[in-house]
Design a protein around this motif. Structure first.
Motif, short mmCIF file in Angstrom:
data_model
loop_
_atom_site.label_atom_id
_atom_site.label_comp_id
_atom_site.label_asym_id
_atom_site.label_seq_id
_atom_site.Cartn_x
_atom_site.Cartn_y
_atom_site.Cartn_z
N GLU A 229 0.76 -1.13 0.10
CA GLU A 229 0.14 -0.06 -0.15
C GLU A 229 1.06 1.41 -0.05
OE1 GLU A 229 -2.90 -0.13 3.15
OE2 GLU A 229 -3.58 -2.33 2.39
N ALA A 230 1.83 1.25 1.07
CA ALA A 230 2.96 2.44 0.94
C ALA A 230 3.39 2.50 -0.45
CB ALA A 230 3.90 2.12 2.04
N ALA A 231 3.92 1.49 -1.25
CA ALA A 231 4.30 1.58 -2.53
C ALA A 231 3.24 2.10 -3.51
CB ALA A 231 4.81 0.29 -3.17
N GLY A 232 2.19 1.76 -3.46
CA GLY A 232 1.04 2.32 -4.27
C GLY A 232 0.84 3.94 -3.90
N LYS B 59 9.40 18.43 -8.54
CA LYS B 59 10.30 17.72 -9.10
C LYS B 59 11.02 16.78 -8.04
CE LYS B 59 14.36 17.37 -11.91
NZ LYS B 59 15.42 18.14 -12.47
N ALA B 60 11.55 17.23 -7.01
CA ALA B 60 12.26 16.54 -5.90
C ALA B 60 11.39 15.57 -5.25
CB ALA B 60 12.81 17.56 -4.70
N VAL B 61 10.05 15.62 -4.89
CA VAL B 61 9.22 15.01 -4.32
C VAL B 61 8.74 13.78 -5.31
CG1 VAL B 61 6.78 14.46 -3.40
CG2 VAL B 61 8.14 16.47 -2.83
N ARG B 62 8.60 14.04 -6.45
CA ARG B 62 8.33 13.22 -7.74
C ARG B 62 9.34 11.95 -7.63
NH1 ARG B 62 9.81 13.04 -13.11
NH2 ARG B 62 10.40 15.04 -12.57
N GLU B 63 10.67 12.41 -7.68
CA GLU B 63 11.60 11.82 -7.70
C GLU B 63 11.99 10.99 -6.71
OE1 GLU B 63 15.01 14.42 -8.38
OE2 GLU B 63 14.62 14.58 -10.86
N CYS C 228 9.50 9.88 -4.48
CA CYS C 228 8.52 8.85 -4.80
C CYS C 228 8.95 7.62 -5.60
CB CYS C 228 7.02 9.61 -4.91
SG CYS C 228 6.54 10.57 -3.58
N GLY C 229 9.23 8.29 -6.75
CA GLY C 229 9.86 7.18 -7.90
C GLY C 229 10.78 6.44 -7.24
N SER C 230 11.79 6.74 -6.66
CA SER C 230 12.86 6.16 -5.82
C SER C 230 12.25 5.04 -4.76
CB SER C 230 14.09 6.96 -5.37
OG SER C 230 14.92 6.22 -4.60
N LEU C 231 11.20 5.55 -4.05
CA LEU C 231 10.76 4.64 -2.91
C LEU C 231 9.67 3.66 -3.41
CD1 LEU C 231 9.79 7.36 -0.11
CD2 LEU C 231 11.85 5.74 -0.08
N GLU C 232 9.04 3.83 -4.49
CA GLU C 232 8.05 2.93 -4.80
C GLU C 232 8.64 1.32 -4.93
OE1 GLU C 232 5.76 0.57 -7.68
OE2 GLU C 232 7.50 1.98 -8.01
N GLN D 223 3.81 10.31 -7.30
CA GLN D 223 4.79 10.57 -8.07
C GLN D 223 3.97 11.07 -9.15
OE1 GLN D 223 7.02 7.12 -9.95
NE2 GLN D 223 8.29 8.23 -11.01
N THR D 224 2.82 10.21 -9.73
CA THR D 224 2.02 10.70 -10.66
C THR D 224 1.28 12.04 -10.58
OG1 THR D 224 1.41 8.49 -11.26
CG2 THR D 224 -0.02 10.22 -12.24
N THR D 225 0.85 12.38 -9.30
CA THR D 225 0.35 13.62 -8.80
C THR D 225 1.29 14.71 -9.08
OG1 THR D 225 -1.00 12.61 -7.40
CG2 THR D 225 -0.80 14.85 -6.87
#
Length: 146
Positions: free
Chosen positions: A52-55, A103-107, A109-113, A61-63
């Motif tokens: 769920e956390a990955a989701g 951008k930093a948040v997106r990146e 989240c992309g790394s964490l997922e 990331q999308t948002t």
């Protein structure tokens, strides 16, 4: 994007994927996770919270990508009507700052997922291995589940 809009985006993302941590749905007592606190419960792991956390990370990331596009779009043409005003430079600085933050948040989240998904898999495999090893131990005078 106003601060209250940012807070609303964060609240919406959190509401979509609220994760609760449980230890087999049991309350602790005396240091043991059991319904009565007697130590007779069974500790079980579920991959659900990690998945769920990955989701949530994937959704964020999308948002964040969508927010950056909307933020840029909202500021298009702003220079035309504000040329010569001292605030134009400040508005551009704020825009650039927010774009970098998003951008930093997106990146991140992309790394964490994928890492969160890997944790769910890894812990599940460890549980299976440890469970098999524990079942292989023979203790005289006891029955399974006691």
């Amino acid at each position: 994007m106003a601060w209250d809009e940012w807070e609303q985006l964060k609240a919406d993302a959190a509401q979509r994927h609220t994760s609760h941590m449980e230890v087999n749905g049991l309350r602790g007592g005396g240091g043991h996770a059991t319904p009565t606190g007697t130590g007779a419960g069974r500790l079980q792991h579920r991959g659900g919270p990690w998945t769920e956390a990955a989701g949530t990370a994937d959704d964020l990331q999308t948002t964040m990508s969508t927010c950056r596009v909307e933020l840029r779009s909202a500021h298009e043409g702003m220079g035309g009507g504000l040329e010569g005003l001292a605030s134009l430079g400040s508005l551009k600085a704020v825009l650039n700052s927010w774009e970098e933050r998003l951008k930093a948040v997106r990146e991140e989240c992309g790394s964490l997922e994928p890492k969160l998904r890997r944790v769910a898999v890894d812990l599940g495999e460890v549980d299976v291995e440890v469970g098999a090893e524990a079942k292989a131990v023979k203790v005289p005078g006891t029955r399974t589940g006691q």
